[in-house]
Design an enzyme around this catalytic site. Structure first.
Site, PDB file in Angstrom:
ATOM      1  CB  CYS A 124      94.036   3.712  85.539  1.00 39.72           C
ATOM      2  SG  CYS A 124      94.714   4.962  84.524  1.00 39.72           S
ATOM      3  CB  CYS A 126      95.625   3.259  82.148  1.00 40.98           C
ATOM      4  SG  CYS A 126      94.917   4.878  82.082  1.00 40.98           S
TER       5      CYS A 126
END
Length: 395
Positions: free
Chosen positions: A200, A100
């Protein structure tokens, strides 16, 4: 006045990061990333992104900075979620947080920020950036956060020099209690907010349910392997060349179902990972069972009793060259070179002494002490003192 776009997540860390940049005289813009729409797989209310974006908005209003929301859910699905499904299907365990940062926050998000005329992107990560001069060129160093308990440098182990050049980490010199104290003094709504858990930007998900969107359940057996199985006493060949010896040390054990006893059933080997203890639903054992290996081809899970089972430990791991990443390119190893570094194979693991050996097609990491649950698909990251030098995907 330099312009900085802060990724305001609705948490205390990014809130204080924005405030500190403002104090340092930057022109600050807050941007909230919406990366997820599907609430069916999140554990109820654990990641209500609406609440997070609302908190981010209130922080921006309090600080008097412009704020907007960007929807990156398409990119997130393509670069993170699809990658995760793909990796789990292959029997590997990906780290979505590392990805991410590499693919979303410091790539897609950074491009949006720069298109808004920003000089930098800032996040609330507990890490530090410094710069040095190497042969007349500026080289950026990624260092551990001052709060050793919260250091998040590992999650940024795939960043490049280009990404670091445009990044700021305002809270890297602070501890978590200091960050909360600043937020409380400023009367920010996020001062006492709990840290977000889980994936995330998605929050807590029930992983099997999340994966079942793409990967079908498939019943298979759970095999228990005895700690005294002859496979663990196979004599090492002494006449092997270094690369062959490391290859042998790092490869998977050749388990087969006839080596142990069936102790239970599971709904798909691709939902499980090495070192996992929870979720097996096998009762009646003297000690807890740990997963020592999975085989997605045969849909079999191999387990062993206790966290000290020999099947959990290995002395070495391998990283294919194409999955190797040097933050400090000037320190990259050439074929045939070796170097000692401190290495971790998961977030929050204490650093371990190891030697990196670079060969023509792969890098091997040989540990001084055998490591538990070295997991394919996870990232190994290596450090020199408090500086993160490079990383790679465990193969």
């Amino acid at each position: 006045m330099k312009r900085v776009v802060v990724g305001l997540s609705g948490g205390v860390d990014s809130s204080v990061a924005a405030y500190m940049l403002q104090q340092q005289g930057y022109e600050v813009i807050g941007l909230f990333m919406k990366n997820w729409h599907d609430d069916t797989v999140t554990i109820s209310n654990e990641c209500p992104w609406l609440e997070d974006s609302n908190d981010a908005l209130l922080v921006a209003e309090k600080l008097g900075i412009p704020f907007q929301t960007v929807d990156l859910s398409e990119e997130y699905k393509e670069k993170i979620v699809d990658y995760m499904f793909n990796e789990y299907e292959k029997g590997r365990t990906p780290n979505p947080d590392v990805l991410c940062n590499r693919e979303i926050k410091f790539d897609v998000f950074m491009k949006i920020a720069l298109s808004l005329g920003a000089d930098y992107v800032a996040t609330g990560h507990y890490c530090r950036k410094t710069e040095i001069n190497v042969n007349g060129e500026t080289v950026y160093q990624l260092k551990a956060g001052a709060d050793t308990n919260k250091d998040q440098s590992y999650f940024l182990c795939q960043l490049s020099q280009e990404q670091l050049a445009k990044s700021l980490f305002p809270i890297g010199e602070l501890t978590k209690p200091e960050v909360r104290e600043i937020a409380a003094q400023m009367d920010l709504i996020t001062a006492d907010k709990k840290d977000s858990q889980g994936l995330c930007f998605i929050g807590k998900v029930r992983l099997p349910e999340f994966l079942q969107q793409k990967l079908q359940p498939k019943e298979g057996v759970i095999i228990q392997i005895d700690k005294n199985d002859p496979i663990y006493t196979i004599q090492k060949q002494d006449d092997l060349a270094l690369e062959e010896a490391l290859q042998a040390e790092s490869q998977k054990m050749p388990y087969s179902p006839n080596m142990g006893k069936v102790v239970g059933k599971h709904q798909g080997a691709h939902y499980f990972t090495t070192g996992q203890r929870k979720g097996l639903n096998v009762g009646g054992t003297t000690d807890p069972l740990f997963i020592i290996a999975t085989n997605v081809e045969t849909n079999t899970i191999y387990t062993g009793l206790t966290s000290q089972h020999p099947g959990l430990f290995k002395k070495a791991l391998k990283i294919e060259n194409e999955e190797l990443h040097w933050i400090r390119k000037d320190l990259a190893l050439a074929n045939g070179e070796s170097v000692n570094y401190m290495v971790r194979i998961r977030y929050r693991q204490p650093l371990q002494r190891a030697t990196l050996h670079q060969f023509e097609n792969a890098l091997y990491i040989a540990f001084d002490e055998p490591q538990s649950a070295i997991t394919e698909g996870q990232f190994a990251a290596w450090y020199l003192k408090d500086e993160l030098i490079g990383s790679g995907v465990i193969s």
